[in-house]
Design a protein around this motif. Structure first.
Motif, short mmCIF file in Angstrom:
data_model
loop_
_atom_site.label_atom_id
_atom_site.label_comp_id
_atom_site.label_asym_id
_atom_site.label_seq_id
_atom_site.Cartn_x
_atom_site.Cartn_y
_atom_site.Cartn_z
N LEU A 109 17.63 6.34 7.11
CA LEU A 109 16.93 7.74 6.08
C LEU A 109 15.15 7.38 6.82
N GLN A 110 14.90 6.93 8.01
CA GLN A 110 13.95 7.07 9.27
C GLN A 110 14.42 8.40 9.94
N ALA A 111 14.87 8.41 10.44
CA ALA A 111 15.77 9.05 11.45
C ALA A 111 15.91 10.70 10.84
N THR A 112 15.75 10.57 9.30
CA THR A 112 15.56 12.21 8.56
C THR A 112 14.28 12.58 8.97
N GLY A 113 12.57 12.19 8.53
CA GLY A 113 11.74 12.83 7.95
C GLY A 113 11.47 12.60 6.57
N ALA A 114 12.06 11.75 5.96
CA ALA A 114 11.69 12.40 4.48
C ALA A 114 10.96 11.82 4.17
N LEU A 115 10.94 10.09 4.74
CA LEU A 115 10.40 9.19 3.96
C LEU A 115 8.67 9.67 4.98
N LEU A 116 7.75 8.43 3.89
CA LEU A 116 6.44 7.80 4.98
C LEU A 116 6.84 6.84 5.77
N PRO A 117 5.98 7.55 6.77
CA PRO A 117 5.32 6.50 7.77
C PRO A 117 4.95 5.17 7.79
N TRP A 118 5.05 4.43 7.76
CA TRP A 118 3.70 2.76 7.21
C TRP A 118 3.90 2.66 8.76
N ASP A 119 2.27 3.40 8.94
CA ASP A 119 1.10 3.20 10.29
C ASP A 119 0.07 2.18 9.65
N GLN A 120 -0.75 2.09 10.57
CA GLN A 120 -1.65 1.12 10.23
C GLN A 120 -2.17 1.18 9.55
N LYS A 121 -2.79 2.10 9.03
CA LYS A 121 -3.84 3.14 8.29
C LYS A 121 -3.12 3.45 6.49
N ASN A 122 -1.38 3.13 6.50
CA ASN A 122 -0.87 3.25 5.26
C ASN A 122 -1.12 1.71 4.74
N PHE A 123 -0.75 1.02 5.89
CA PHE A 123 -0.73 -0.38 5.00
C PHE A 123 -1.90 -0.79 5.30
N ASP A 124 -2.82 -0.80 5.37
CA ASP A 124 -4.37 -1.02 5.46
C ASP A 124 -4.30 -0.40 4.45
N LYS A 125 -3.56 0.25 3.38
CA LYS A 125 -3.76 0.53 1.93
C LYS A 125 -3.09 -0.22 1.21
N VAL A 126 -2.48 -0.47 1.72
CA VAL A 126 -1.22 -1.94 0.34
C VAL A 126 -1.89 -3.23 0.75
N GLY A 127 -2.91 -3.31 1.89
CA GLY A 127 -3.81 -5.21 2.41
C GLY A 127 -2.92 -5.57 3.22
N GLY A 128 -2.43 -4.75 4.12
CA GLY A 128 -2.13 -4.78 5.98
C GLY A 128 -0.65 -5.33 6.25
N LYS A 129 -0.06 -5.13 6.92
CA LYS A 129 1.09 -5.36 7.11
C LYS A 129 1.73 -6.37 7.31
N ASP A 130 0.57 -8.04 7.39
CA ASP A 130 0.23 -9.20 7.80
C ASP A 130 0.94 -9.78 6.77
N ARG A 131 0.54 -9.22 5.81
CA ARG A 131 0.69 -10.27 4.10
C ARG A 131 2.62 -9.82 3.89
N PHE A 132 3.30 -9.41 5.07
CA PHE A 132 5.00 -9.61 4.98
C PHE A 132 5.50 -10.49 5.42
N VAL A 133 6.60 -11.24 4.63
CA VAL A 133 7.09 -12.17 5.78
C VAL A 133 7.26 -11.15 7.12
N GLU A 134 7.65 -11.50 8.18
CA GLU A 134 8.66 -10.49 10.07
C GLU A 134 10.30 -10.09 9.48
N SER A 135 10.58 -11.62 8.75
CA SER A 135 11.68 -11.61 8.68
C SER A 135 12.55 -9.57 7.81
#
Length: 437
Positions: A109-135
Motif C-alpha cells: 500500500l505504501q508503493a501506491t502513494g495513497a497512505l500518509l507517510p509517517w515522517d518525524q513530524k507526524n510521529f512527533d504528533k503521536v508522541g514519537g517513533k521511539d514509543r514503539f517496539v522496533e519489531s
C-alpha cells in the motif's frame, strides 16, 4: 486476525497505483455537508465477530469524542472484504479517514502513494517513533522509507492445544517439532476427531504458515534483492510439508480445505480438533464457551531443536497497523485519533481485550501481558519471529502463493497424494502470475 485475511485479486498494486490520486478520506468525500469534526474509521474484525468489535470500540470512540469533540463513524470490516474495500475507496474517493491494515500489506500500500507517510513530524504528533517496539516498526513499510502506518496491535503465532484431548490420547506435553506434532495428531485423528485444524481457503493464513516453514527449511519465497522465487527447494518443501498434513499424514480433516472464516477455531472450541496454529485466540475461545483451563499454549513447532534467536523462525511478525489516507481533509483529526488509539491507556485496554501484545513499549509493563499465553507470544516476537518480506508486491505474493496452497488443499481433500512435482507445478503457476503483472 479474527485478524486472518483473505486477500483480493492479485492486481491490487496495479489498481491502487492507477487510482491513488483519487483517494480521499470519508470526511472529505461528503464535501461541505460533512462536519470537519467527524472522522470515518474502518476497523478490522479483531474479536469473535463484528458485533463484538462494535461493543468493544464504541465506548472508546465516545471517550475520544468527549476529549476532542470529534465524532468517529465506525465500520468494522471483515478481513475477507477489507482489501477489496480499500481498492474501491481509491477509485471512488469515498473511503475512510483512518483505517486498520494488516501489517503485511504495508509495503504494498505504501508503493501506491495513497497512505500518509509517517515522517518525524507526524510521529512527533503521536508522541514519537521511539514509543514503539522496533519489531513492530519493521512491518510498517519498505526499509529506508518513512513508514506507511503506525503499529496498533502486535501478535505472533502459537500452538493451541486441547488438554482433555491430549490426555485422552496419552500425550503428556505439547509437541516441539513437526515430527512430534504429526505423531500426536495421528493418535488423535480417529472417530470424527482430528489432530490439527487449518484454514485451507484463507490465502493469508496459508502464506503465514508456509513462510515460516520455508524459513525453517533454510529459504524464502523472495531472493535477497526482493525478486519472487517461489519454486526453490525450500519453498516447495515448505508448501508440501504443510499440505501433506492433510494429503499424507491425514491429521487435518478434508473439510478444512474449504475453511476461510475461522471455522478451525470453532472446531477447536467444540473439541473436534485438538490443535490449531493461531494468533492470540483466547478471546475467540472464550466467546465460544471454552474455559481458559481447557486449553494450553506452546510455541509453534520447528523442524528440530527449539525455537529462539538464531535457531529457528516459528512465526511471522503478525499485527495490525493504523493508517491514514493521505488525501483526507481532516488530517489534524486523523492524527489526533491515531494518537488516542496508540496512547498508553488505550493500548493497555484494547490489547487486553483482544489478547494481543501492545506495540507501544510503555503499555507492555501492565501485568496483564504476563499471562501464560501472552508470555509465549511475547517471547516468540522477541526471539523467533521474522517479518514477511517488505516488498511492493507482497500483496500479490499472498494472493498468488496463497491460492496455490488453497488449490493443493482442494486436491488433497479429494484424496490425491501430492508429489513434489505437483507442488512445484502450482508454485510455477503462481510465479508466472506474478511475472505477468
Amino acid at each position: 486476525m479474527q485478524r486472518i485475511r483473505a486477500l483480493a485479486s492479485s492486481a491490487v498494486v496495479v489498481s491502487l497505483l492507477a487510482a491513488a490520486t483519487a483517494c480521499g478520506g470519508g470526511s472529505s468525500s461528503e464535501g461541505s455537508n460533512e462536519s470537519p469534526k467527524t472522522l470515518t474509521y474502518w476497523a478490522s474484525n479483531q474479536g469473535p465477530n463484528i458485533e463484538a468489535d462494535k461493543k468493544i470500540l464504541q465506548p472508546e470512540l465516545a471517550k475520544f469524542e468527549k476529549q476532542t469533540g470529534i465524532k468517529v463513524k465506525l465500520e468494522v470490516v471483515p478481513w475477507s472484504d477489507l482489501l477489496t474495500r480499500i481498492l474501491t475507496a481509491t477509485t471512488s474517493g469515498e473511503g475512510p479517514d483512518v483505517l486498520n491494515i494488516g501489517n503485511t500489506w504495508s509495503s504494498s500500500l505504501q508503493a501506491t502513494g495513497a497512505l500518509l507517510p509517517w515522517d518525524q513530524k507526524n510521529f512527533d504528533k503521536v508522541g514519537g517513533k521511539d514509543r514503539f517496539v522496533e519489531s513492530a516498526l519493521g512491518s510498517t513499510g519498505a526499509q529506508g522509507k518513512d513508514p506507511a502506518a503506525v503499529p496498533l496491535y502486535s501478535m505472533a503465532y502459537a500452538l493451541y492445544y486441547n488438554k482433555a484431548m491430549f490426555k485422552e490420547a496419552g500425550i503428556t506435553e505439547p509437541p516441539k517439532t513437526w515430527d512430534e506434532l504429526t505423531a500426536d495428531g495421528a493418535k488423535i485423528s480417529k472417530g470424527g476427531k482430528w489432530g490439527l485444524g487449518a484454514e485451507g481457503s484463507n490465502l493469508s493464513n496459508n502464506i503465514h504458515q508456509v513462510f515460516v516453514l520455508a524459513k525453517q527449511h533454510g529459504g524464502d519465497f523472495f531472493t535477497a534483492d526482493g525478486k519472487a522465487d517461489f519454486t526453490n527447494d525450500a519453498a516447495v518443501a515448505a508448501v508440501k510439508q504443510y499440505v501433506d498434513m492433510m494429503a499424507t499424514n491425514k491429521i487435518i480433516a478434508p473439510g478444512n480445505a474449504e475453511y476461510a472464516k475461522n471455522q478451525s477455531l470453532s472446531d477447536f472450541s467444540k473439541g473436534k480438533t485438538a490443535m490449531v496454529l493461531w494468533q492470540a485466540a483466547a478471546t475467540t475461545f472464550k466467546s465460544q464457551g471454552m474455559k481458559d483451563d481447557e486449553w494450553g499454549v506452546a510455541p509453534v513447532p520447528v523442524q528440530s531443536g527449539a525455537p529462539g534467536a538464531g535457531k529457528a523462525t516459528n512465526s511471522m511478525v503478525a499485527g495490525i497497523n493504523l493508517a491514514v489516507f493521505k488525501n483526507t481533509k481532516n488530517i489534524d483529526g486523523s492524527l489526533k485519533f491515531v494518537k488516542f488509539m496508540t496512547s498508553d491507556a488505550e493500548q493497555k485496554l484494547l490489547c487486553k481485550t483482544y489478547g494481543s501484545i501492545p506495540p507501544v513499549k510503555a503499555a507492555q509493563s501492565d501485568p496483564a501481558f504476563d499471562r501464560p499465553e501472552l508470555k509465549v507470544l511475547r517471547e516468540t516476537l522477541a526471539t523467533s519471529a521474522t517479518a514477511l518480506p517488505q516488498v511492493s508486491n507482497e500483496s500479490q505474493f499472498e494472493t498468488s502463493v496463497g491460492t496455490a496452497v488453497k488449490n493443493l488443499f482442494a486436491q488433497a481433500a479429494n484424496g490425491k497424494k501430492l508429489s513434489t512435482a505437483d507442488v512445484k507445478a502450482e508454485l510455477t503457476k503462481a510465479q508466472q502470475q506474478m511475472a505477468s503483472q
